[in-house]
Design an enzyme around this catalytic site. Structure first.
Site, PDB file in Angstrom:
ATOM      1  N   HIS A   3       0.804  -1.228   0.000  1.00 37.31           N
ATOM      2  CA  HIS A   3       0.000   0.000   0.000  1.00 37.31           C
ATOM      3  C   HIS A   3       0.835   1.275   0.000  1.00 37.31           C
ATOM      4  CE1 HIS A   3       1.078  -0.062   4.251  1.00 37.31           C
ATOM      5  NE2 HIS A   3       0.639   1.174   4.359  1.00 37.31           N
TER       6      HIS A   3
HETATM    7  C1  UD1 Z   1      -2.153   5.586   5.679  1.00 39.68           C
HETATM    8  C2  UD1 Z   1      -0.879   6.112   6.344  1.00 39.68           C
HETATM    9  C3  UD1 Z   1       0.198   5.039   6.287  1.00 39.68           C
HETATM   10  C4  UD1 Z   1      -0.284   3.736   6.889  1.00 39.68           C
HETATM   11  C5  UD1 Z   1      -1.590   3.325   6.235  1.00 39.68           C
HETATM   12  C6  UD1 Z   1      -2.152   2.124   6.943  1.00 39.68           C
HETATM   13  C7  UD1 Z   1      -0.370   8.519   6.174  1.00 39.68           C
HETATM   14  C8  UD1 Z   1       0.490   9.532   5.497  1.00 39.68           C
HETATM   15  N1  UD1 Z   1      -0.352   7.280   5.639  1.00 39.68           N
HETATM   16  O1  UD1 Z   1      -1.860   5.346   4.324  1.00 39.68           O
HETATM   17  O2  UD1 Z   1       1.339   5.467   7.022  1.00 39.68           O
HETATM   18  O3  UD1 Z   1       0.678   2.760   6.642  1.00 39.68           O
HETATM   19  O4  UD1 Z   1      -2.552   4.393   6.333  1.00 39.68           O
HETATM   20  O5  UD1 Z   1      -3.003   1.384   6.134  1.00 39.68           O
HETATM   21  O6  UD1 Z   1      -1.058   8.827   7.117  1.00 39.68           O
HETATM   22  N2  UD1 Z   1      -9.156   4.712   1.145  1.00 39.68           N
HETATM   23  C9  UD1 Z   1     -10.381   4.078   1.044  1.00 39.68           C
HETATM   24  N3  UD1 Z   1     -10.999   3.709   2.204  1.00 39.68           N
HETATM   25  C10 UD1 Z   1     -10.491   3.962   3.427  1.00 39.68           C
HETATM   26  C11 UD1 Z   1      -9.253   4.605   3.518  1.00 39.68           C
HETATM   27  C12 UD1 Z   1      -8.599   4.972   2.361  1.00 39.68           C
HETATM   28  O7  UD1 Z   1     -10.880   3.836  -0.041  1.00 39.68           O
HETATM   29  O8  UD1 Z   1     -11.122   3.586   4.438  1.00 39.68           O
HETATM   30  C13 UD1 Z   1      -8.459   5.096  -0.100  1.00 39.68           C
HETATM   31  C14 UD1 Z   1      -8.793   6.524  -0.532  1.00 39.68           C
HETATM   32  O9  UD1 Z   1      -8.791   6.531  -1.921  1.00 39.68           O
HETATM   33  C15 UD1 Z   1      -7.614   7.312  -0.015  1.00 39.68           C
HETATM   34  C16 UD1 Z   1      -6.464   6.315  -0.176  1.00 39.68           C
HETATM   35  O10 UD1 Z   1      -7.059   5.041   0.107  1.00 39.68           O
HETATM   36  O11 UD1 Z   1      -7.407   8.490  -0.741  1.00 39.68           O
HETATM   37  C17 UD1 Z   1      -5.296   6.552   0.732  1.00 39.68           C
HETATM   38  O12 UD1 Z   1      -5.726   6.611   2.099  1.00 39.68           O
HETATM   39  P1  UD1 Z   1      -4.856   7.436   3.174  1.00 39.68           P
HETATM   40  O13 UD1 Z   1      -5.464   7.243   4.520  1.00 39.68           O
HETATM   41  O14 UD1 Z   1      -4.654   8.838   2.717  1.00 39.68           O
HETATM   42  O15 UD1 Z   1      -3.442   6.753   3.104  1.00 39.68           O
HETATM   43  P2  UD1 Z   1      -3.021   5.222   3.231  1.00 39.68           P
HETATM   44  O16 UD1 Z   1      -2.369   4.841   1.961  1.00 39.68           O
HETATM   45  O17 UD1 Z   1      -4.157   4.411   3.738  1.00 39.68           O
HETATM   46  N1  UDP Z   2      -3.652  -6.193   8.438  1.00 36.83           N
HETATM   47  C1  UDP Z   2      -4.915  -6.748   8.607  1.00 36.83           C
HETATM   48  N2  UDP Z   2      -5.603  -7.169   7.500  1.00 36.83           N
HETATM   49  C2  UDP Z   2      -5.091  -7.082   6.253  1.00 36.83           C
HETATM   50  C3  UDP Z   2      -3.789  -6.518   6.083  1.00 36.83           C
HETATM   51  C4  UDP Z   2      -3.102  -6.075   7.195  1.00 36.83           C
HETATM   52  O1  UDP Z   2      -5.394  -6.860   9.739  1.00 36.83           O
HETATM   53  O2  UDP Z   2      -5.752  -7.496   5.301  1.00 36.83           O
HETATM   54  C5  UDP Z   2      -2.931  -5.688   9.627  1.00 36.83           C
HETATM   55  C6  UDP Z   2      -1.542  -6.238   9.810  1.00 36.83           C
HETATM   56  O3  UDP Z   2      -1.579  -7.382  10.608  1.00 36.83           O
HETATM   57  C7  UDP Z   2      -0.796  -5.102  10.490  1.00 36.83           C
HETATM   58  C8  UDP Z   2      -1.564  -3.889  10.075  1.00 36.83           C
HETATM   59  O4  UDP Z   2      -2.751  -4.303   9.427  1.00 36.83           O
HETATM   60  O5  UDP Z   2      -0.879  -5.144  11.885  1.00 36.83           O
HETATM   61  C9  UDP Z   2      -0.678  -3.096   9.178  1.00 36.83           C
HETATM   62  O6  UDP Z   2      -1.392  -2.119   8.528  1.00 36.83           O
HETATM   63  P1  UDP Z   2      -0.797  -1.422   7.253  1.00 36.83           P
HETATM   64  O7  UDP Z   2       0.144  -2.335   6.549  1.00 36.83           O
HETATM   65  O8  UDP Z   2      -1.967  -0.915   6.509  1.00 36.83           O
HETATM   66  O9  UDP Z   2      -0.021  -0.165   7.907  1.00 36.83           O
HETATM   67  P2  UDP Z   2       1.479   0.036   8.407  1.00 36.83           P
HETATM   68  O10 UDP Z   2       1.736  -0.900   9.527  1.00 36.83           O
HETATM   69  O11 UDP Z   2       2.374  -0.161   7.235  1.00 36.83           O
HETATM   70  O12 UDP Z   2       1.478   1.473   8.840  1.00 36.83           O
END
Ligand code: UD1
Ligand code: UDP
Length: 372
Positions: free
Chosen positions: A210
């Site tokens: 992601h």
């Molecule tokens: C965010 C965090 C990242 C973390 C990740 C966990 C920041 C800068 N990034 O990244 O550090 O690892 O969360 O998963 O804070 N979207 C949906 N549904 C949702 C949420 C997001 O469709 O419930 C889509 C939207 O198009 C959105 C995109 O995902 O624009 C990115 O979401 P965003 O929360 O901005 O960043 P992540 O990539 O999720």
């Molecule tokens: N995770 C989950 N379901 C999924 C993928 C990830 O529960 O389908 C959990 C995973 O075990 C970990 C957390 O989500 O604890 C990590 O989230 P993500 O990779 O989105 O964020 P990051 O840790 O990189 O900030």
């Protein structure tokens, strides 16, 4: 002054994404009715948010800010404004944030703006990679925090090197350890899980992607998916919405996804169950690197940098996007039983499962010192 239970709702916990809920779950449970949960809405799909509240049996958030979906600046800006108004009204005795997300930095800035003591859980991680928004978020939160809960000695050293005074830092371990040990399904549930996904134990690879550096550019994303598709075992890929949104608009990428076992983001216990039963994992996740050390499974970290050096060389190796992914994965798969046995004998660098308790103890001390 000796620590006592803080008044009801007096500690604001600001969170907004999947990993924050996971890592604050036990802290919130231990603090009980002293917390007031503020959900920024950064993650809004149930599969990234409310499912995790359910898994940890947390009460629904007390406040929902609904700032998800926008740019980084818009997320931070609208959360900061909403938190500023909320803190003016509710006057929390302390604010807790976790990690390095936009929600965490907004919570940190809002606490600072109202002069409220700030606690940063998972402080001191550094990738030293200024291209990542998370690196800036975590540096800001660390420098604003009054209490920094560092998971390891390495993270404490990073903070000291930036001039943060040692009185503000406590080494707690990482709360992910107790998140994993409390929610990993037992052997019989794991067997049902494998049957549900039509998988054999140790005969599949679990993967997540992601990070913007890997999924925002379509050529990079296609290279990753192509490498995964060439592997000799089925690859299960719970698809993050960011990755889904990028891939869904491109036919060639969608075709590559068709060669993998793509599933919706999994609930936490199911994801842990599959992690524990996998041959190995391939991921750009931060949390997955830590969980690998508790579940004793190897993880190939596909990233330009990592802020979790503690697991590199044991539970994790870092590789760049491209053929090194396949080469390293094949080398691991060639002698899996020996690799699993070796990892089984190595302790997790993230602690013994008492990080949430240590964090809460440190918060109670902070509050007692400030007269709450
Ligand atoms: C965010 C965090 C990242 C973390 C990740 C966990 C920041 C800068 N990034 O990244 O550090 O690892 O969360 O998963 O804070 N979207 C949906 N549904 C949702 C949420 C997001 O469709 O419930 C889509 C939207 O198009 C959105 C995109 O995902 O624009 C990115 O979401 P965003 O929360 O901005 O960043 P992540 O990539 O999720
Ligand atoms: N995770 C989950 N379901 C999924 C993928 C990830 O529960 O389908 C959990 C995973 O075990 C970990 C957390 O989500 O604890 C990590 O989230 P993500 O990779 O989105 O964020 P990051 O840790 O990189 O900030």
């Amino acid at each position: 002054m000796s620590p006592q239970h803080p008044p009801r709702g007096s500690i604001a916990v600001v969170l907004g994404t999947r990993p924050e809920i996971i890592k604050l779950g036990h802290v919130i449970r231990l603090l009980g009715d002293a917390t007031s949960i503020v959900h920024t809405g950064q993650h809004y799909d149930a599969s990234l948010s409310s499912d995790f509240f359910d898994a940890f049996q947390l009460p629904a958030p007390d406040h929902q800010l609904g700032v998800g979906g926008g740019s980084r600046g818009a997320q931070i800006g609208s959360a900061l404004q909403a938190l500023d108004e909320l803190f003016l009204k509710t006057e929390p005795a302390a604010v807790i944030v976790q990690g390095d997300t936009n929600s965490a930095v907004a919570g940190a800035l809002a606490a600072n703006a109202r002069g409220i003591p700030l606690v940063h859980v998972e402080a001191g991680l550094r990738s030293f990679d200024r291209r990542m928004p998370e690196e800036h978020n975590r540096v800001i939160a660390d420098h604003l925090a009054d209490l920094l809960c560092a998971p390891t000695a390495t993270s404490r050293s990073n903070l000291l090197a930036e001039g943060i005074s040692e009185e503000r830092i406590v080494i707690t371990g990482n709360t992910v350890v107790e998140a994993v040990t409390s929610l990993l399904p037992d052997a019989s549930v794991r067997r049902s899980l494998l049957a549900e996904f039509n998988l054999e134990p140790g005969e599949f690879i679990l993967s997540t992607f992601h990070r913007p550096e890997n999924v925002d550019d379509l050529h990079t994303l296609r290279t990753i998916l192509d490498e995964l598709a060439r592997l000799p075992k089925p690859v299960v890929l719970p698809l993050h919405p960011r990755t889904a949104a990028r891939a869904g608009r491109d036919l060639a990428t969608s075709k590559l996804l068709g060669q993998l076992r793509v599933v919706e983001p999994l609930p936490y216990p199911a994801f842990l169950g599959l992690s524990a039963e996998s041959a190995m994992m391939i991921s750009d996740s931060g949390g997955v690197q830590e969980e690998a050390s508790v579940l004793k499974r190897p993880v190939l970290v596909v990233r330009r940098s990592t802020e979790r050096p503690e697991v590199i060389g044991t539970f994790a190796e870092r590789v760049e996007v491209g053929p090194d992914m396949g080469t390293t994965a094949l080398a691991w798969l060639a002698d899996l039983p020996a690799l699993h046995e070796k990892l089984g004998a190595i302790a997790s660098p993230y602690g013994d499962g008492t990080a949430s308790k240590r964090t809460v103890d440190a918060i109670l001390e902070l509050l007692a010192d400030s007269g709450v």
